[in-house]
Design a protein around this motif. Structure first.
Motif, PDB file in Angstrom:
ATOM      1  N   PHE A  78      -9.515  -1.084  -3.812  1.00 45.02           N
ATOM      2  CA  PHE A  78      -8.640   0.214  -3.537  1.00 45.02           C
ATOM      3  C   PHE A  78      -8.250   1.026  -4.910  1.00 45.02           C
ATOM      4  CE2 PHE A  78      -7.688  -2.462   0.347  1.00 45.02           C
ATOM      5  CZ  PHE A  78      -8.263  -1.440   1.275  1.00 45.02           C
ATOM      6  N   LEU A  79      -8.191   0.363  -5.894  1.00 46.28           N
ATOM      7  CA  LEU A  79      -7.840   1.066  -6.796  1.00 46.28           C
ATOM      8  C   LEU A  79      -8.901   2.223  -7.489  1.00 46.28           C
ATOM      9  CD1 LEU A  79      -6.577  -1.838  -9.427  1.00 46.28           C
ATOM     10  CD2 LEU A  79      -5.129   0.142  -8.305  1.00 46.28           C
ATOM     11  N   PHE A  80     -10.124   2.116  -7.495  1.00 44.48           N
ATOM     12  CA  PHE A  80     -11.239   3.436  -7.637  1.00 44.48           C
ATOM     13  C   PHE A  80     -11.110   4.402  -7.015  1.00 44.48           C
ATOM     14  CE2 PHE A  80     -13.137  -0.717  -9.348  1.00 44.48           C
ATOM     15  CZ  PHE A  80     -13.257  -0.624 -10.610  1.00 44.48           C
ATOM     16  N   PRO A  81     -10.879   4.603  -5.520  1.00 43.61           N
ATOM     17  CA  PRO A  81     -10.798   5.809  -4.874  1.00 43.61           C
ATOM     18  C   PRO A  81      -9.409   6.241  -5.337  1.00 43.61           C
ATOM     19  CG  PRO A  81     -11.261   3.984  -3.332  1.00 43.61           C
ATOM     20  CD  PRO A  81     -11.064   3.362  -4.429  1.00 43.61           C
ATOM     21  N   TRP A  82      -8.124   5.315  -5.641  1.00 40.87           N
ATOM     22  CA  TRP A  82      -7.075   6.249  -6.087  1.00 40.87           C
ATOM     23  C   TRP A  82      -7.305   6.829  -7.284  1.00 40.87           C
ATOM     24  CZ3 TRP A  82      -4.374   4.619 -10.516  1.00 40.87           C
ATOM     25  CH2 TRP A  82      -3.152   5.277 -10.609  1.00 40.87           C
ATOM     26  N   THR A  84      -9.852   8.513  -8.462  1.00 39.81           N
ATOM     27  CA  THR A  84     -10.540   9.676  -8.239  1.00 39.81           C
ATOM     28  C   THR A  84      -9.409  10.681  -7.519  1.00 39.81           C
ATOM     29  OG1 THR A  84     -11.420   9.115  -6.223  1.00 39.81           O
ATOM     30  CG2 THR A  84     -12.608   8.704  -7.928  1.00 39.81           C
ATOM     31  N   VAL A  85      -8.585  10.231  -6.580  1.00 35.07           N
ATOM     32  CA  VAL A  85      -7.665  11.089  -6.078  1.00 35.07           C
ATOM     33  C   VAL A  85      -6.602  11.517  -7.123  1.00 35.07           C
ATOM     34  CG1 VAL A  85      -5.868  11.472  -4.207  1.00 35.07           C
ATOM     35  CG2 VAL A  85      -7.983  10.357  -3.771  1.00 35.07           C
ATOM     36  N   THR A  95       0.344  10.240  -5.339  1.00 36.48           N
ATOM     37  CA  THR A  95      -0.603   8.942  -5.503  1.00 36.48           C
ATOM     38  C   THR A  95      -0.151   8.366  -6.630  1.00 36.48           C
ATOM     39  OG1 THR A  95      -2.190  10.317  -7.254  1.00 36.48           O
ATOM     40  CG2 THR A  95      -2.780  10.610  -4.954  1.00 36.48           C
ATOM     41  N   LEU A  96       0.660   8.553  -7.438  1.00 38.15           N
ATOM     42  CA  LEU A  96       1.264   7.689  -8.632  1.00 38.15           C
ATOM     43  C   LEU A  96       2.333   6.780  -7.977  1.00 38.15           C
ATOM     44  CD1 LEU A  96       1.172   6.928 -11.635  1.00 38.15           C
ATOM     45  CD2 LEU A  96       2.838   8.434 -12.199  1.00 38.15           C
TER      46      LEU A  96
END
Length: 122
Positions: A78-82, A84-85, A95-96
């Motif tokens: 879940f951290l990788f798509p986050w 990119t966003v 998002t932070l």
């Protein structure tokens, strides 16, 4: 009628796949040697003859650690798509905050497991 054409192709591939598996199993059964002996019918346990009862106690802590590993592996997915966003224009602050809420839930879960003594390796 054109609408069902896609479904018929999928159905045909599924039937062919099942037929292929059935033919492979039948061919294996016909070609293999079948000579049962009492030694072959014994329970095989790592090359050691089975002795005693069939019930054995296992340590749950190994499963707990593997389960915790799987949880954190999924969380890292879940951290990788986050990331990119987070890099996109206009989404940084939102998002932070969302990621800190997500990490707070994880921290509460780890603290709960730690307080319950699940993470003690004894």
């Amino acid at each position: 009628m054109q609408y069902f054409h896609g479904y018929s192709v999928v159905g045909l591939v599924a039937v062919l796949g099942l037929l292929f598996v059935a033919v492979a199993f039948a061919g294996g059964r016909l070609l293999r040697p079948f000579v049962p002996t009492p030694e072959k019918l014994l329970t095989y346990e790592c090359g050691v003859d089975p002795v005693g009862e069939g019930w054995a106690h296992t340590q749950v802590r190994y499963y707990v650690y593997s389960f915790l590993y799987v949880i954190f592996a999924v969380d890292s997915i879940f951290l990788f798509p986050w990331a990119t966003v987070f890099a996109a224009q206009g989404y940084g602050g939102v998002t932070l905050v969302e990621m800190f809420v997500f990490l707070a839930f994880l921290a509460v879960g780890i603290l709960y497991a730690w307080k319950k003594g699940v993470l003690a390796w004894t």
